[in-house]
Structures are given as C-alpha cells and as structure tokens.
Design an enzyme around this catalytic site. Structure first.
Site, PDB file in Angstrom:
ATOM      1  N   GLY A   8       0.895  -1.168  -0.062  1.00  0.00           N
ATOM      2  CA  GLY A   8      -0.060   0.067   0.001  1.00  0.00           C
ATOM      3  C   GLY A   8       0.890   1.316   0.054  1.00  0.00           C
ATOM      4  N   LEU A  10       1.515   3.426  -2.135  1.00  0.00           N
ATOM      5  CA  LEU A  10       0.915   4.715  -2.966  1.00  0.00           C
ATOM      6  C   LEU A  10      -0.150   5.477  -2.102  1.00  0.00           C
ATOM      7  CD1 LEU A  10       0.950   3.535  -6.604  1.00  0.00           C
ATOM      8  CD2 LEU A  10       2.831   4.670  -5.268  1.00  0.00           C
ATOM      9  N   GLN A  12      -2.202   7.213   1.565  1.00  0.00           N
ATOM     10  CA  GLN A  12      -1.671   8.412   2.229  1.00  0.00           C
ATOM     11  C   GLN A  12      -0.413   8.346   2.939  1.00  0.00           C
ATOM     12  OE1 GLN A  12      -4.297   9.750   5.359  1.00  0.00           O
ATOM     13  NE2 GLN A  12      -3.598  12.019   5.085  1.00  0.00           N
ATOM     14  N   ASP A  34       2.307  -1.687  -4.205  1.00  0.00           N
ATOM     15  CA  ASP A  34       1.173  -1.336  -4.571  1.00  0.00           C
ATOM     16  C   ASP A  34       0.134  -1.895  -5.467  1.00  0.00           C
ATOM     17  OD1 ASP A  34      -0.271   1.514  -3.197  1.00  0.00           O
ATOM     18  OD2 ASP A  34      -1.680   0.478  -4.311  1.00  0.00           O
ATOM     19  N   ILE A  35      -1.151  -1.740  -5.580  1.00  0.00           N
ATOM     20  CA  ILE A  35      -1.969  -2.569  -6.464  1.00  0.00           C
ATOM     21  C   ILE A  35      -1.643  -1.920  -7.921  1.00  0.00           C
ATOM     22  CG2 ILE A  35      -3.962  -1.416  -5.933  1.00  0.00           C
ATOM     23  CD1 ILE A  35      -5.370  -4.244  -6.311  1.00  0.00           C
ATOM     24  N   ASP A  52      -1.001  -7.141  -5.447  1.00  0.00           N
ATOM     25  CA  ASP A  52      -2.117  -7.077  -4.850  1.00  0.00           C
ATOM     26  C   ASP A  52      -2.124  -7.915  -3.506  1.00  0.00           C
ATOM     27  OD1 ASP A  52      -4.965  -7.836  -4.183  1.00  0.00           O
ATOM     28  OD2 ASP A  52      -5.380  -7.993  -6.402  1.00  0.00           O
ATOM     29  N   TYR A 141     -15.109  -1.357   8.834  1.00  0.00           N
ATOM     30  CA  TYR A 141     -13.450  -1.050   8.952  1.00  0.00           C
ATOM     31  C   TYR A 141     -13.294  -1.262  10.482  1.00  0.00           C
ATOM     32  CZ  TYR A 141      -9.669   2.447   9.012  1.00  0.00           C
ATOM     33  OH  TYR A 141      -8.468   2.930   9.240  1.00  0.00           O
ATOM     34  N   LYS A 145     -10.243  -3.688  11.943  1.00  0.00           N
ATOM     35  CA  LYS A 145      -9.237  -3.345  12.762  1.00  0.00           C
ATOM     36  C   LYS A 145      -9.161  -3.983  13.976  1.00  0.00           C
ATOM     37  CE  LYS A 145      -7.260  -0.180   9.955  1.00  0.00           C
ATOM     38  NZ  LYS A 145      -6.033  -0.763   9.273  1.00  0.00           N
TER      39      LYS A 145
HETATM   40  N1  SER Z   1      -8.495   8.164   8.945  1.00  0.00           N
HETATM   41  C1  SER Z   1      -9.408   6.853   8.745  1.00  0.00           C
HETATM   42  C2  SER Z   1     -10.807   6.829   8.280  1.00  0.00           C
HETATM   43  O1  SER Z   1     -11.241   8.028   8.506  1.00  0.00           O
HETATM   44  C3  SER Z   1      -9.376   6.585  10.344  1.00  0.00           C
HETATM   45  O2  SER Z   1      -8.583   5.382  10.666  1.00  0.00           O
HETATM   46  O3  SER Z   1     -11.069   5.952   7.830  1.00  0.00           O
END
Ligand code: SER
Length: 313
Positions: A8, A10, A12, A34-35, A52, A141, A145
C-alpha cells in the site's frame, strides 16, 4: 530494521513513509509495492513492484527475492469506502493482513501494521479513551481493525512474529490526499482554503475526532519499530494522537492566515454516523511511556506548515 518491504505504498501513509524510509535506510533498502503502478515522479526509476495483497504467492516471491527484515503492511480500505462495499473490504483488509502475517511468519520478518481510532465504537468511553477498553465498533472498517489487532497479538504469542502496531487517528498531510476516510475533511479543508477560500464540511461543526500531522505519524512508526522489545509491555494497538479537533477549530486556525476563509456544512449522514461512533479524544499514555511517543505538531503549528506547503505547490 534495515531492509523494508511496504504494501500500500501509494496510499496516504505509504507515500510519505516510503520517502522517509528511503532517506533513512537508503533507496536500495526499501521496496514499495502497491496494486497499481506509481503515477507521480517521486517513485519513478526507483525500486517498486506491483502487488495485490490478496496474492500471497506473489507477496512471498517478492520477499524471497528482496530479502527484507521488516514488512510494513499499509494496504487497506478506509472507513467510508469500506462501508460502501463491506464484503470487498473484508477481502482486502483481512485477506491482505492474513497474507502479510503469513509471509512475515515464514520469512521471520518484523511486522508493522496500523490499526485506527476506528477500532472503537459507540459504547467506548468518548473522552480520554484508554488503550484497553470496550471495543464494539459498528463499521466494517472497525471490525477489520479489531480483528487485525487481535490477529497481530496472536501471531506474536503463537508464532513469535515481532508484530507491532498503533491505533492512528485521522492523519493530515499535504503530500498525498487520503481517500474514503471519515477524517478526510481535515485534509480537504486546507487544500480548499487555498484553492477557493471556502470549504463545505461533510462532518458537523462540533464533532471532535483525534488527528495527527503525518510527520508525527511516520516518526511514531519508526520509533515503535526501533524500540527495544524489552521496553514493550504491549505490542499492538497503541493509542496515539496529537490533538482532538472539530471543523470549527480548524477553520478558526485557518482564519489566522486567511481571514476571509468561509466554512459551511453539508453533513454526510454516513460519515457523520461513523464519526459519532468514534471517541472524541483518546489517551496516548502507554505509547509515551513504553516507547517515547512524542508528537511535535499541535493544531496551530500543523496549520502553519500545511498552508505553507500547499501554497508552495
Ligand atoms: N482516517 C481513517 C478513516 O477516516 C481512520 O483510521 O477511515
């Protein structure tokens, strides 16, 4: 930590992490993947591989060839994107993590992957949120996590993999804009302030979330990875944050530099709902105590450097 493969790269975080690691450990010792192929100039002509993260075979082949001692697994879909296609998010976020951990286990790699404030949920205490507390997230998400934090602990306990990780807050940077996150407003607002002198926020006025400037985030990764394991009582899921802010606070700070800056609101119910399910301010004491987490940027200083850097682009 001497030779590092990044997934990953590429994204943020990955983009700036790659630049910083190259500077510190040498270009030839960092393999960003990166992919997709990189578009900008920054990575041109330097080591880079398309990967990937769902392809465990290729991941292992790259590691076998490059012979890193550390893997930084950054590939992931952010909270709002994950909500649009939860099944796909599971595939990338969990499937990718399992492949990365398996690769780290087989090749004896040190391992870093970020968790997030998204690992908390509506029943988590909102203020001064402790590191060990209720975690019942209501987003895909967040589910990914929490499972990821536990899986990293498991790989350490069961297989002796040197896994380490933090719970990042929203990260603010001018090099690469994020995509599909709930905290993205805090990046967009700076770019729009300079482009148009105004911003329409999808997060409501007084919704506080934790944030941190990217330089502090990258320093935190390196510090944690270089910490003597004897210092570490915990391995993964360290709370780290530098500030708890809301859109009004950011706007007021921007107005010190751009007095006419206008902020209005068009609240997105999905991202607002996610934001409200997360803490307002997490407690980073354990990260400070165990490995010297020490963020240098507060809202004032970050606003200065963000505006300055975007202006110079
Ligand atoms: N910056 C992330 C998001 O907003 C939080 O881990 O998904």
């Amino acid at each position: 930590m001497e030779r590092i493969i990044i997934t990953g790269a590429l994204g943020q975080i990955g983009t700036e992490l790659t630049l910083k690691l190259r500077e510190k450990y040498g270009e030839e010792n960092v393999l960003p993947t990166d992919i997709k192929e990189p578009e900008g100039e920054a990575l041109k002509g330097k080591p880079f591989e398309v990967l990937d993260v769902r392809d465990q075979e290729r991941m292992k082949a790259l590691v076998s060839e490059f012979k890193p001692d550390t893997m930084m697994h950054m590939a992931s879909l952010l909270s709002a994107t994950a909500e649009k296609n939860p099944q796909f998010a599971w595939e990338i976020n969990m499937g990718g993590l399992v492949n990365a951990l398996e690769t780290a286990r087989e090749f004896g790699l040190k391992f870093f992957t970020p968790s997030s404030i998204g690992a908390f949920g509506p029943s988590t205490p909102k203020e001064n949120t402790p590191q060990v507390t209720i975690q019942r997230p209501t987003t895909m998400y967040g589910v990914n996590k929490v499972a990821g934090e536990l899986l990293c602990d498991y790989y350490h306990e069961k297989f002796g993999v040197d896994t380490r990780g933090v719970r990042f807050p929203g990260l603010i940077s001018h090099v690469k804009e994020p995509g599909g996150g709930t905290t993205d407003y805090a990046v967009e607002i700076y770019f729009e302030a300079l482009r148009n002198g105004r911003y329409t926020s999808f997060i409501d006025k007084s919704t506080n979330m934790d944030m941190m400037y990217m330089d502090d985030a990258i320093d935190a990764i390196i510090k944690l990875m270089e910490a003597d394991p004897g210092q570490l009582k915990d391995r993964n899921a360290f709370n780290v944050s530098a500030m708890s802010i809301n859109p009004e606070m950011v706007a007021n700070e921007i107005r010190k530099h751009i007095p006419d800056f206008e902020l209005d609101y068009d609240v997105d119910p999905v991202r607002q709902g996610i934001a409200e399910s997360w803490p307002n301010a997490i407690d980073s004491t354990e990260a400070k105590r165990q490995w010297g987490f020490d963020p240098r940027y507060d809202l004032e200083k970050m606003t200065e450097v963000m505006l300055e850097a975007i202006r110079n682009k």
